[in-house]
Design a protein around this motif. Structure first.
Motif: not given
Lengths: 268, 541
Positions: B398-403
């Protein structure tokens, strides 16, 4: 002065060595969550305690230092090269070239960096590994951070262009790239180096700022920015002094760069 | 002799405590932004809603503790069998804060204005179930019948949001029937509410309510400063605390913090199932597989999320309705048991294979996806990172991406360029009718696959049908049965993987008497009429 400079170099060397040897010194993987002990204070098992997810803070500081300390110089190198290309050549060529190049540099300086970074970050693909996100973050910093250095280099190149020895070289028939390579660039070296050293702490702090906004290096990879997020709420860290270690390291590194740089300028 | 001595000691104490409870004083707390309006019919933000609650007189009030509708300006009411009309009997001899008398004409005026399409009242939207105008019939100064063009399900509780405005007063926004009126407002600084001298309610001893003389609502968006000023005694309550602040405050003064148990809000993740979303086809196939979603759900350790991220101030979520919603919660449902082994077994049934430490699908694609969440929301970022580790145990990367929030919304609602999202749902209403915009497959907020022309799966068709049935039924038991089935389908299919229900955490200074925080908004001052502020020195912590 010499002693202060030596201390600066020593600190930088020690911190860099510690970061490069993270795989050897770190007692745990930076991503492993010891969920039974989140936010625990320092102990034999966890020298700087654990973070809010139970990850060993000492290991994360070591790996985070490696990320920030290695990537920031790379970004600084990129921005200095761009600044040399735009500013150095514009200053040397003079006239329309200089006005156009400095116009572009002014445009870059006037742009709201943060929003630009947010926009560019939002356009990037989502499915990238954390290490790629590090590279992208610092690449962006490098690509966007050349303008201020370009102005300085342009001024330096302009001075050189009008200097006596360049005029003499021209009169002797030296032209174009040969003049640039032999007479101009070597004399710009002190300015170039100064811009390079100045950019490193600037990029470290920029990444830390992005990290505080949650937009820097992707989890679970640590960086100084993500480590400093523990301090963003001033009521949250209380008297837990060990949480200040990343901040102390950042201050030490930036100060060391400044000391080394000012010493270099003194000798230049 | 002993008894006399005891009475002699206790009597002054009781008298003192009674005096303390009715001491009046000024209650101070913060709003997190300026109110956008003082017009109670145009309320659309938290700050304006707080002002409306404190100043507005309503016909019916939902008791925040029992969650039942109770008479307020109306002494009784009767809903017609077709759920289109409601008749209210009103209290007599009531006056607005400016002295103008209250009558059924005011209710008629309020309803006409509320339902005027030109006003664009968000409160009015709750009553708009069909085309046409609302009709009011004033039978007498104390009796009115309101008729809507189409049935309005659960109508009586909706009147909790309708503050009755005066039809005659010169200054309509300032003339109120609630316990306080707006006395002063300084933008970016404060709103001062003063006791309504004409407020109608009295306590058991016959004393006019409210006890408080005034309420000072400071404007303060920064929660750190709010916390600091609470500790300094400069404000008396914090209506909503996050778990980190709660624990810190609890360690300093445990008697001042209140954990009212799970609130109505939930945190959930979901996979993008939009047919034309710009994601690889093989990933869309995973996301559309019920067993894939269920196995992801089972592999997430919800108990750890509650304990580590929320310091134990949250409960593993079972489904769309929190246990805090007493009537609509389906008690048969339980949160999925944490089981990476069973999750893996379920995945193997779908053709996934664990090769080394990587899970691969039938075609050999490594199973990996990204979760987007909003930058700066620490609990969500932490949950995403924990889910990353949990799913890593069954070979899913899983790649965690905060936007930033604007980019996040654009991806979720417009471009659908994302794989999985982790966000929360803020529920302010108890009735499931307010969730129609989420569950109907044609809706824009049907997040996992919005704006479907016709339901793309049989279970979404069933949810559509059940939601429409419950919205058109007049029988509460029938409605409950329909919505229970909706909840069961959601738990079976896991279009939303519900993670946690956060507890309602608040803080109230020791000087505030009669405070009894609950899970429904406004948690700490729902019983504002009976609150009072006593000795100031009790506040130093």
């Amino acid at each position: 002065m010499k002693r202060t400079r030596q201390i600066g170099w020593l600190l930088l060397s020690l911190i860099t060595l510690a970061a490069l040897g993270a795989g050897v010194w770190a007692p745990a993987d930076y991503a492993t969550q010891f969920r039974e002990m989140p936010n625990s204070p320092p102990s034999h098992q966890h020298l700087l305690g654990t973070d809010e997810l139970g990850r060993d803070r000492f290991s994360r500081v070591l790996y985070g230092t490696r990320v920030s300390l290695l990537m920031a110089p790379a970004a600084a190198l990129l921005s200095t090269l761009l600044a040399t290309l735009v500013g150095g050549i514009a200053g040397y060529l003079d006239g329309w070239w200089e006005r156009a190049a400095m116009g572009v540099a002014d445009l870059f300086l006037s742009m709201p960096w943060l929003f630009l970074l947010l926009a560019v970050r939002a356009m990037l693909p989502l499915n990238v590994a954390p290490i790629t996100s590090v590279a992208v973050t610092f690449l962006l910093l490098g690509l966007l951070g050349w303008a201020a250095s370009a102005r300085v280099l342009c001024a330096g190149a302009r001075d050189l262009r009008n200097s006596d020895f360049v005029l003499q070289a021209r009169a002797s028939g030296v032209r174009g790239l040969r003049l640039l390579a032999i007479h101009v660039v070597p004399n710009l070296k002190p300015v170039l180096l100064a811009q390079f050293w100045i950019s490193i702490p600037v990029f470290i702090i920029s990444e830390a700022n992005l990290g505080i906004l949650g937009l820097g290096v992707a989890e679970p990879l640590p960086s100084w920015g993500s480590l400093l997020r523990e301090l963003e709420s001033f009521t949250s860290f209380g008297f837990e002094a060990w949480k200040l270690v990343p901040l102390v390291l950042l201050v030490l590194v930036v100060s060391s760069f400044q000391i080394v740089l000012s010493a270099d300028e003194g000798y230049a | 002799m002993k008894h006399r001595l005891l009475v002699a000691i206790l009597f002054p104490l009781l008298a003192l405590s009674s005096a303390f409870a009715q001491a009046g004083g000024e209650l101070r707390f913060y709003l997190h932004s300026d109110p956008k309006t003082f017009d109670p019919l145009l309320v659309d933000d938290d700050a304006s809603e707080a002002i409306r609650y404190l100043t507005g007189g309503v016909l019916v009030r939902v008791n925040r503790r029992t969650q039942q509708a109770e008479p307020e300006l109306a002494t009784s009411w009767m809903t017609a069998r077709d759920d289109r009309s409601i008749t209210f009997n009103l209290r007599e001899h009531l006056y607005y804060s400016d002295g103008t008398p209250f009558s059924a004409d005011d209710v008629a005026y309020t309803m006409q204005r509320l339902m005027d399409p030109a006003l664009h009242s968000p409160t009015g939207d709750s009553f708009r179930s069909g085309a046409g105008a609302v009709r009011t019939h004033v039978d007498s100064p104390t009796r009115i019948t309101i008729t809507f063009p189409a049935p309005v399900v659960g109508m009586d509780k909706l009147f909790d949001q309708v503050a009755i405005v005066s039809s005659h007063s010169q200054n309509k926004e300032r003339a109120v029937l609630g316990p306080f009126y707006v006395a002063d407002y300084r933008p970016d600084s404060y709103v001062l509410l003063k006791r309504n001298p004409n407020y109608w309610r009295r306590d058991a001893a016959g004393r006019q309510l409210p006890y408080l003389d005034s309420v000072r609502l400071g404007i303060q968006p920064n929660r750190d400063i709010e916390m600091m000023n609470f500790r300094r005694g400069e404000i008396d309550l914090i209506n909503w605390l996050d778990s980190e602040y709660f624990d810190r405050l609890a360690s300093l003064a445990p008697s001042l913090v209140h954990d009212a148990g799970p609130g109505l809000d939930s945190e959930q993740m979901w996979f993008n199932q939009v047919a034309n979303a710009p994601i690889p086809a093989y990933k869309r196939e995973w996301f559309r597989s019920t067993n894939f979603r269920r196995s992801v759900s089972e592999a997430i350790n919800r108990a750890d999320l509650c304990r580590v991220v929320y310091g134990g101030h949250a409960q593993p979520a079972a489904g769309p309705v929190s246990p805090a919603n007493k009537f609509w919660f389906d008690a048969k449902l339980h949160p999925p048991a944490y089981g990476p082994t069973s999750a893996l077994r379920l995945l193997q049934q779908e053709g996934f294979q664990l090769q080394g430490s990587t899970l691969r699908d039938r075609q050999g694609n490594a199973v990996e996806f990204s979760i987007i969440t909003n930058a700066g929301n620490k609990p969500r970022e932490r949950m995403a990172t924990m889910i990353q580790q949990d799913l890593g145990k069954i070979g899913i990367s899983v790649h965690v991406v905060t936007l930033d929030f604007a980019s996040l919304l654009e991806r979720i609602t417009e471009s659908h360029n994302y794989e999985a999202a982790l966000l929360g749902m803020v529920n302010t209403e108890l009735d499931p009718n307010t969730q129609l915009n989420i569950w109907l497959s044609s809706s824009e907020n049907h997040q996992w696959n919005p704006r479907q022309k016709s339901p793309e799966t049989p279970w979404e068709a069933e949810i559509d049908s059940l939601m429409k049935q419950q919205a058109s039924s007049l029988d509460p038991a029938r409605r409950k049965a329909c919505f229970d089935r909706v909840q069961e389908i959601v738990v079976e299919q896991q279009p939303f993987i519900y993670l946690v229900n956060k507890n309602a955490l608040s803080a109230v200074a020791a000087s505030v008497a009669n405070a009894s925080p609950v899970v429904l908004r406004p948690q700490t001052y729902w019983n504002i009429e009976t609150l009072s502020v006593g000795v100031q020195t009790a506040r130093k912590h």
